[in-house]
Scaffold this motif. Structure first.
Motif, PDB file in Angstrom:
ATOM      1  N   THR A  86       1.094  -1.071   0.066  1.00 29.18           N
ATOM      2  CA  THR A  86       0.217  -0.309  -0.232  1.00 29.18           C
ATOM      3  C   THR A  86       0.992   1.358  -0.490  1.00 29.18           C
ATOM      4  N   LYS A  88       1.133   3.867   2.121  1.00 30.24           N
ATOM      5  CA  LYS A  88       1.580   4.068   3.520  1.00 30.24           C
ATOM      6  C   LYS A  88       3.060   2.439   3.963  1.00 30.24           C
ATOM      7  N   ASP A  89       2.818   1.725   3.543  1.00 28.94           N
ATOM      8  CA  ASP A  89       4.104   0.293   3.175  1.00 28.94           C
ATOM      9  C   ASP A  89       4.306   1.040   2.297  1.00 28.94           C
ATOM     10  N   HIS A  95       8.797  -2.843   6.807  1.00 30.88           N
ATOM     11  CA  HIS A  95       6.651  -3.163   6.764  1.00 30.88           C
ATOM     12  C   HIS A  95       7.219  -3.400   9.007  1.00 30.88           C
ATOM     13  N   LYS A  97       5.366  -2.705  11.583  1.00 36.33           N
ATOM     14  CA  LYS A  97       4.413  -3.559  11.705  1.00 36.33           C
ATOM     15  C   LYS A  97       4.195  -5.155  11.307  1.00 36.33           C
ATOM     16  N   GLN A  98       4.028  -5.061   9.986  1.00 34.71           N
ATOM     17  CA  GLN A  98       4.031  -6.470   9.774  1.00 34.71           C
ATOM     18  C   GLN A  98       5.166  -7.372   9.954  1.00 34.71           C
ATOM     19  N   SER A 156      -2.848  -7.803   7.084  1.00 33.80           N
ATOM     20  CA  SER A 156      -3.819  -6.870   7.417  1.00 33.80           C
ATOM     21  C   SER A 156      -3.622  -5.312   7.008  1.00 33.80           C
ATOM     22  N   PRO A 157      -2.228  -4.735   6.846  1.00 30.32           N
ATOM     23  CA  PRO A 157      -2.280  -3.567   5.827  1.00 30.32           C
ATOM     24  C   PRO A 157      -2.885  -3.251   4.943  1.00 30.32           C
ATOM     25  N   GLU A 158      -3.053  -4.321   4.264  1.00 33.69           N
ATOM     26  CA  GLU A 158      -3.996  -3.993   2.844  1.00 33.69           C
ATOM     27  C   GLU A 158      -5.397  -3.695   3.106  1.00 33.69           C
ATOM     28  N   GLU A 160      -6.869  -2.451   6.348  1.00 29.01           N
ATOM     29  CA  GLU A 160      -6.584  -1.179   6.460  1.00 29.01           C
ATOM     30  C   GLU A 160      -6.344  -0.295   5.572  1.00 29.01           C
ATOM     31  N   ASN A 161      -5.328  -0.195   5.017  1.00 29.76           N
ATOM     32  CA  ASN A 161      -5.082   0.794   4.036  1.00 29.76           C
ATOM     33  C   ASN A 161      -5.435   0.989   2.864  1.00 29.76           C
ATOM     34  N   LYS A 177     -10.419  -0.295   0.027  1.00 29.63           N
ATOM     35  CA  LYS A 177      -9.748  -1.482   0.867  1.00 29.63           C
ATOM     36  C   LYS A 177     -10.298  -2.916   0.487  1.00 29.63           C
TER      37      LYS A 177
END
Length: 211
Positions: A86, A88-89, A95, A97-98, A156-158, A160-161, A177
């Motif tokens: 994403t 933000k990624d 990464h 958080k991931q 999960s960021p996918e 979420e963002n 999203k």
């Protein structure tokens, strides 16, 4: 597939590594970064299937934990390196958080996968029904569920963002999203079914052989 097996037959391990390294899948389509050889899509099944089969043949909790830990470490690393990126990624190349979610997911999945065997051995539950449930019926769906869980945790960021959506010409038209959620769900479902059924097959075969 025929090219893959011809490389393996003719050149052995060296040919296999060359096949992986020369694959078009060696570059991540979103970031343009080089993906490590054994984390590229052509290497996924050759690496994971032996780990799943090995895990299905173990009877002790410690051995099962080690096999499943190795399996989940690899699949989580594969998911992390091959997942959609994403906006933000891209701002955070590591990464963080991931990676943190992946460490937690791997630990949880490995412990949970070995827990039924630990519980049975700890409390000396030796009834035929317990053996049937713990050794034959429970491990396969549990591995499938944990495989899906690690995918959802790491990616999960996918949802979420959101992820970038492209038109037919490959031009980015926006971020969605829903597209991210769909991509994660489909990957998690396919992983769960693939590894759940693969884990079940050796146990089912041994059950019929023993009979």
């Amino acid at each position: 597939k025929s090219i893959f097996f011809s490389f393996l037959f003719k050149y052995g391990t060296g040919g296999l590594i060359f096949f992986f390294s020369s694959s078009k899948a060696s570059v991540h389509p979103d970031t343009g970064k080089i993906i490590p050889v054994f984390f590229r899509p052509p290497a996924f099944l050759p690496v994971t299937l032996p780990l799943v089969i090995s895990s299905s043949l173990q009877l002790k909790a410690k051995q099962i934990f080690l096999c499943q830990f190795a399996f989940h470490v690899y699949t989580t690393g594969f998911t992390l390196l091959n997942g959609n990126c994403t906006t933000k990624d891209e701002e955070n190349s590591l990464h963080q958080k991931q990676i943190l979610l992946g460490v937690g997911a791997v630990s949880y999945a490995s412990v949970l996968g070995a827990f039924p065997f630990f519980f049975m051995n700890r409390y000396t539950l030796k009834s035929p029904v317990t053996h049937l449930v713990v050794k034959r019926l429970l491990p396969a769906p549990l591995l499938g569920l944990m495989s899906a869980f690690t995918v959802v945790a790491v990616r999960s960021p996918e949802f979420e963002n959101g992820i970038e959506v492209m038109d037919r010409n490959g031009k980015v038209v926006g971020v969605s999203k829903k597209a991210g959620e769909k991509a994660v769900k489909e990957t998690a479902l396919s992983r769960g079914i693939l590894f759940g059924t693969t884990f079940f097959l050796p146990a089912a075969l041994m059950h019929f052989v023993e009979r």
